[in-house]
Enzyme design. Sequence first.
Site, PDB file in Angstrom:
ATOM      1  N   GLY B  11       0.833  -1.203   0.000  1.00 54.48           N
ATOM      2  CA  GLY B  11       0.000   0.000   0.000  1.00 54.48           C
ATOM      3  C   GLY B  11       0.859   1.242   0.000  1.00 54.48           C
ATOM      4  N   GLY B  13      -0.551   4.527   0.082  1.00 51.61           N
ATOM      5  CA  GLY B  13      -1.261   5.723   0.538  1.00 51.61           C
ATOM      6  C   GLY B  13      -0.454   6.360   1.661  1.00 51.61           C
ATOM      7  N   LEU B  14      -1.083   7.229   2.409  1.00 52.10           N
ATOM      8  CA  LEU B  14      -0.350   7.906   3.480  1.00 52.10           C
ATOM      9  C   LEU B  14       0.247   6.925   4.472  1.00 52.10           C
ATOM     10  CD1 LEU B  14      -2.550  11.026   4.216  1.00 52.10           C
ATOM     11  CD2 LEU B  14      -0.124  11.004   3.584  1.00 52.10           C
ATOM     12  N   SER B 252     -17.074  18.093   0.768  1.00 59.79           N
ATOM     13  CA  SER B 252     -16.351  18.101   2.034  1.00 59.79           C
ATOM     14  C   SER B 252     -17.142  18.771   3.146  1.00 59.79           C
ATOM     15  CB  SER B 252     -15.027  18.832   1.853  1.00 59.79           C
ATOM     16  OG  SER B 252     -14.529  19.239   3.094  1.00 59.79           O
ATOM     17  N   ARG B 299     -20.681  13.761  11.843  1.00 60.74           N
ATOM     18  CA  ARG B 299     -21.244  13.153  10.652  1.00 60.74           C
ATOM     19  C   ARG B 299     -22.400  12.205  10.916  1.00 60.74           C
ATOM     20  NH1 ARG B 299     -15.499  12.209   7.621  1.00 60.74           N
ATOM     21  NH2 ARG B 299     -15.200  14.423   7.307  1.00 60.74           N
ATOM     22  N   GLU B 405      -6.034   3.282   7.073  1.00 63.82           N
ATOM     23  CA  GLU B 405      -7.465   3.019   7.246  1.00 63.82           C
ATOM     24  C   GLU B 405      -7.757   1.532   7.402  1.00 63.82           C
ATOM     25  OE1 GLU B 405     -10.039   5.261   4.607  1.00 63.82           O
ATOM     26  OE2 GLU B 405     -11.766   4.028   5.164  1.00 63.82           O
ATOM     27  N   LEU B 421      -6.687  11.491   8.071  1.00 66.18           N
ATOM     28  CA  LEU B 421      -5.396  11.754   7.437  1.00 66.18           C
ATOM     29  C   LEU B 421      -4.342  11.727   8.533  1.00 66.18           C
ATOM     30  CD1 LEU B 421      -6.279  14.665   4.984  1.00 66.18           C
ATOM     31  CD2 LEU B 421      -5.723  12.310   4.385  1.00 66.18           C
TER      32      LEU B 421
HETATM   33  C1  LIG Z   1     -13.654  11.502  -0.613  1.00 63.77           C
HETATM   34  C2  LIG Z   1     -12.887  11.384   0.671  1.00 63.77           C
HETATM   35  C3  LIG Z   1     -12.475  12.508   1.362  1.00 63.77           C
HETATM   36  C4  LIG Z   1     -11.766  12.406   2.552  1.00 63.77           C
HETATM   37  N1  LIG Z   1     -11.401  13.545   3.197  1.00 63.77           N
HETATM   38  C5  LIG Z   1     -10.715  13.456   4.356  1.00 63.77           C
HETATM   39  C6  LIG Z   1     -10.304  14.637   5.043  1.00 63.77           C
HETATM   40  O1  LIG Z   1     -10.572  15.758   4.617  1.00 63.77           O
HETATM   41  N2  LIG Z   1      -9.609  14.510   6.192  1.00 63.77           N
HETATM   42  C7  LIG Z   1      -9.276  13.291   6.692  1.00 63.77           C
HETATM   43  O2  LIG Z   1      -8.632  13.243   7.723  1.00 63.77           O
HETATM   44  N3  LIG Z   1      -9.625  12.156   6.045  1.00 63.77           N
HETATM   45  C8  LIG Z   1     -10.345  12.206   4.896  1.00 63.77           C
HETATM   46  N4  LIG Z   1     -10.706  11.053   4.243  1.00 63.77           N
HETATM   47  C9  LIG Z   1     -10.216   9.750   4.709  1.00 63.77           C
HETATM   48  C10 LIG Z   1      -8.747   9.526   4.312  1.00 63.77           C
HETATM   49  O3  LIG Z   1      -8.535  10.028   3.023  1.00 63.77           O
HETATM   50  C11 LIG Z   1      -8.364   8.060   4.292  1.00 63.77           C
HETATM   51  O4  LIG Z   1      -8.772   7.447   5.460  1.00 63.77           O
HETATM   52  C12 LIG Z   1      -6.856   7.873   4.176  1.00 63.77           C
HETATM   53  O5  LIG Z   1      -6.351   8.619   3.104  1.00 63.77           O
HETATM   54  C13 LIG Z   1      -6.487   6.426   3.994  1.00 63.77           C
HETATM   55  O6  LIG Z   1      -5.115   6.303   3.723  1.00 63.77           O
HETATM   56  P1  LIG Z   1      -4.431   4.884   3.616  1.00 63.77           P
HETATM   57  O7  LIG Z   1      -2.973   5.101   3.486  1.00 63.77           O
HETATM   58  O8  LIG Z   1      -4.879   4.024   4.719  1.00 63.77           O
HETATM   59  O9  LIG Z   1      -5.008   4.194   2.290  1.00 63.77           O
HETATM   60  P2  LIG Z   1      -5.087   4.596   0.743  1.00 63.77           P
HETATM   61  O10 LIG Z   1      -4.684   5.956   0.454  1.00 63.77           O
HETATM   62  O11 LIG Z   1      -6.422   4.123   0.297  1.00 63.77           O
HETATM   63  O12 LIG Z   1      -3.999   3.670   0.055  1.00 63.77           O
HETATM   64  C14 LIG Z   1      -4.177   2.300  -0.107  1.00 63.77           C
HETATM   65  C15 LIG Z   1      -3.007   1.740  -0.875  1.00 63.77           C
HETATM   66  O13 LIG Z   1      -3.058   0.322  -0.824  1.00 63.77           O
HETATM   67  C16 LIG Z   1      -2.810  -0.216  -2.085  1.00 63.77           C
HETATM   68  N5  LIG Z   1      -3.479  -1.514  -2.139  1.00 63.77           N
HETATM   69  C17 LIG Z   1      -4.759  -1.818  -1.793  1.00 63.77           C
HETATM   70  N6  LIG Z   1      -4.976  -3.139  -1.939  1.00 63.77           N
HETATM   71  C18 LIG Z   1      -3.822  -3.669  -2.389  1.00 63.77           C
HETATM   72  C19 LIG Z   1      -3.415  -4.994  -2.734  1.00 63.77           C
HETATM   73  N7  LIG Z   1      -4.239  -6.038  -2.645  1.00 63.77           N
HETATM   74  N8  LIG Z   1      -2.153  -5.176  -3.180  1.00 63.77           N
HETATM   75  C20 LIG Z   1      -1.283  -4.112  -3.292  1.00 63.77           C
HETATM   76  N9  LIG Z   1      -1.620  -2.863  -2.955  1.00 63.77           N
HETATM   77  C21 LIG Z   1      -2.873  -2.651  -2.519  1.00 63.77           C
HETATM   78  C22 LIG Z   1      -3.307   0.801  -3.062  1.00 63.77           C
HETATM   79  O14 LIG Z   1      -2.627   0.664  -4.289  1.00 63.77           O
HETATM   80  C23 LIG Z   1      -2.954   2.098  -2.346  1.00 63.77           C
HETATM   81  O15 LIG Z   1      -1.636   2.472  -2.663  1.00 63.77           O
HETATM   82  C24 LIG Z   1     -11.448  11.133   3.064  1.00 63.77           C
HETATM   83  C25 LIG Z   1     -11.869   9.998   2.378  1.00 63.77           C
HETATM   84  C26 LIG Z   1     -12.619  10.108   1.210  1.00 63.77           C
HETATM   85  C27 LIG Z   1     -13.176   8.894   0.584  1.00 63.77           C
END
Ligand SMILES: Cc1cc2nc3c(=O)[nH]c(=O)nc-3n(C[C@H](O)[C@H](O)[C@H](O)COP(=O)(O)OP(=O)(O)OC[C@H]3O[C@@H](n4cnc5c(N)ncnc54)[C@H](O)[C@@H]3O)c2cc1C
Lengths: 250, 629
Positions: B11, B13-14, B252, B299, B405, B421
């Site tokens: 993954g 993401g952040l 938002s 929310r 997440e 975030l």
């Molecule tokens: C529209 C929207 C707006 C939001 N706004 C806010 C906000 O303003 N403030 C706030 O605090 N939060 C907000 N959130 C929530 C926040 O964005 C997320 O909770 C957070 O970004 C999740 O980050 P993450 O690193 O966990 O996952 P993600 O950014 O979802 O990254 C997941 C990663 O895992 C990888 N992956 C997934 N499955 C596999 C697999 N099987 N094999 C290999 N790689 C895989 C993907 O390629 C990706 O790189 C928002 C969410 C949404 C939907």
Amino acid sequence: MKTIDFQIRRQDDPYSPPYWQSFSIPYRNGHNVVSALMIIRENPITQEGHHVDPVAWEFNCMEEVCGACSMVINGHPRQACSTLVDTLEQPIRLEPLSKFPVIRDLMVDRSRIFSDLKKVRAWIEIDGAWDIHQGAPRVSPEAWKDNYLYSRCMSCGCCMEACPQYGDTEDFVGPASLAAVRLMNAHPTGQYHKTQRLHAIMAEGGLSDCGNAQNCVRVCPKEIPLTTAIGELGRQITLQMMKDLLGKSE
Amino acid sequence: MKRPRKVIIIGGGLGGLWSALRVAEAGFQVDLFSLFEVKRSHSVCAQGGINACFDTKGERDSIWQHTVDTLKGGAYLANQPPVKSMCEEAPGLIHTFERMGVTFSRTAEGLMDLRLFGGVKNRRTVFAGASTGQQLLYGVDQEVRRQESLGRIRKFEWWEFLSLVLDGQDTCKGITAMNLRTLEIKSFRADAVILATGGMGQTYGHRSTNSTNSTGAAACRVYQQGAWFANTEFFQFHPTAMLGDDKTRLMSEAARGEGGRIWVPQDPEDTRRPTEIPEQDRFYFLESWFPSYGNTVPRDVASRAIWRVVHEMGLGVGGEHKVYLDLTHLNPGFIEQRLHAILDIYRKFHGADPVHEPMEIYPSAHYAMGGLWVDFEKDVSSGGMKPGSQRNHATNIPGLYACGECDYGYHGANRLGANSLLSASFSGRVAGEAVAAYLKGLQDDLQTVPEYKYLNEVARQQAINQSLMDSRGEENPYALHHELGELMSSRVGVVRDNDVLRQAIDDLSELEERSLRINLQETNSWSNQGLAYTRQLQEMIRLGRVIAASALARDECRGAHYKPALDLTIPENTYPGDPAYEKYREAWKRQNKDWLKTTIASAGETGPVISYQPVDLSVLSPEEPRDYR
Ligand SMILES: Cc1cc2nc3c(=O)[nH]c(=O)nc-3n(C[C@H](O)[C@H](O)[C@H](O)COP(=O)(O)OP(=O)(O)OC[C@H]3O[C@@H](n4cnc5c(N)ncnc54)[C@H](O)[C@@H]3O)c2cc1C
Ligand code: SF4
Ligand code: SF4
Ligand code: FES
């Protein structure tokens, strides 16, 4: 029945020849190109009634912020998810970006964008991602406003598609990487390593390859002022060249 | 010479990128896997902002208040030491982002500006225009690219994680993954694995604000290999999403924070354009029901209020499932600057302009508070989480960590806006440091794990692929996903009922069976997207069962989990000290005695097995119910 008609350029793999297929889906108000492609993949039958393999394409956010879904739509490079069908002439022609190797159908390999970001050193040198108990120096709201425009570049590749100097064989890094240099050079501590970045774009494939055709700025879905960045970099490079001549590198 | 220890992070993401940085900085080799270029991860979608207490608005905001808001907002269900540490470290984390080059919005003095977000009374949210998540992700993405250029991080983009490889002691020693271009399945050895695969909103199909990468499939795969899920019944429905066929797009919370008002016409048959409806014919239900918070209620409160106005009172706009979110009374220049990105999205995807016309919105599946269970070590001296402990963010499978997440860590029964975030970034940093500690204590040599363990797992995964490619059933995976979304949002959604949940669980089992009788209708196996999609779909259906079973088991209302039959409402017009209010408080405390506990779901023979764990309440004792009037 009112329909939405598509002509899609297809290619089974990187080595096989491309071919065209036509599809129609029932009209619905509010479709964008991604939501329409979703209908096609659920039931991939051509206008002639042949059952074919679903069309492969890239998308993730569906909000025009991840940069994944770039393709050439009716001749223009743009994001499929934010292109509303109602604004398009039909049949809608979908093609993969031509400046990148095709993987399959509308999917292309854009890894070069990311290696070029490495080439131009588009990052801020920090000691480490740990706490140093202070932040970066302050930034004026005016400087912020300018910088923010550039920080929205999502590496979608549309500007490179439009740029006559960017190509399969050319090694020009393209407008987006140049704009990234502009952004990094403006950061209060990023400017400490300005020289390295400028030297990177003074080399082959750098700024001098830009023919100033201004195509890039017209297609950027994020309205990033690419040519302004290129202009600013031109001035930075002139200064840098003078410094280099005088042997005074920072 | 000893081989350098290797860590696989899944993954980008952040969560994943933060953990990658901290592992690499500790001197270990990182292999980073992602479904696509990490820069395109779902984290870019976040618009609103990220919370950290800076107290630069003259409001005497404090880290303690941030902690209290987070814990109370989560209805006390989160373990408290990690929350305490997260709120304490938030300002330092933001400063680190700033150093990485994130373009946070500025005040006239050049400081990071703060905005108000739902569920709190102080301005505590830093933001970068209205694309905060994108900017934050790019900040870490750049640093990861730098580490990559130094050879400390290797990327495996366009590879999908399929399963863990466990050694004889059931310790995680690597993974199998599928190359999404060639469909080749390979195994990879690693001394530790971090899962950072994001949320699971796609289990609600197109009725979610999430990107396509948020399937929860990866988490569900490790669950079937023995990892526990925790609190999956808690799913946040974002009250203000714009309707759409492919997905619902989030408007938002900042829109409410900056002064947006939610209303419906008093008369649902009113055919006038919304701007022509005079004040006295409008019903600003949030302002009228929650006078002190008004439109900035959290929310879940807003989602249920919208549900009540639409379903119970029949006041949805034009009789449909929608209400207005109105910005038209605000200064256009001001909102253009502050909310540019969401105005843009609405204009782009709806063709109308929110500056002149109220937006039409409805609640949508947005954020999973639950996820993989992870441990923490408490620091007795500070009351927070012990820095650098190898127990932090460890799942119950040794050697497997989770962050972002996909874990269940910080939000209890509900998440405050702009807190995820923060948790994704913070948990990534903590998980990276925990893995570094784990590796330092690790004695055994990775090469002693017998090769057949890897080969067997690859063979098992290949067999799954083959059976799907060969299957000539009658089911269409895309249509099934649509059905799953409708089922989950209507029956495991904003409002829940035990009979309906039981039925939903039966229907999910049936869906799972149908998903085995698939027809991929595809002959080309190169970059075949249907196969990967179907495999993810099967996991989403299994995950749906975990969510539904956890929801059925929890017989109370808490945070985002709402069963009207069991609702304890504050008696109208009563306040602390009134006998009626105190009676309510007693009932609330009794409910806590029974239900203030973490739901654990583990994979059993015939479905999820539910059990419970106590919650660490050592920071703030649950004396005060949430009260947003
Ligand atoms: C529209 C929207 C707006 C939001 N706004 C806010 C906000 O303003 N403030 C706030 O605090 N939060 C907000 N959130 C929530 C926040 O964005 C997320 O909770 C957070 O970004 C999740 O980050 P993450 O690193 O966990 O996952 P993600 O950014 O979802 O990254 C997941 C990663 O895992 C990888 N992956 C997934 N499955 C596999 C697999 N099987 N094999 C290999 N790689 C895989 C993907 O390629 C990706 O790189 C928002 C969410 C949404 C939907
Ligand atoms: S100005 Fe023209 S040549 Fe230069 S980068 Fe833009 S499109 Fe290419
Ligand atoms: S500059 Fe614009 S067109 Fe070019 S990659 Fe970035 S977002 Fe895309
Ligand atoms: S799907 Fe992300 S930009 Fe179109």
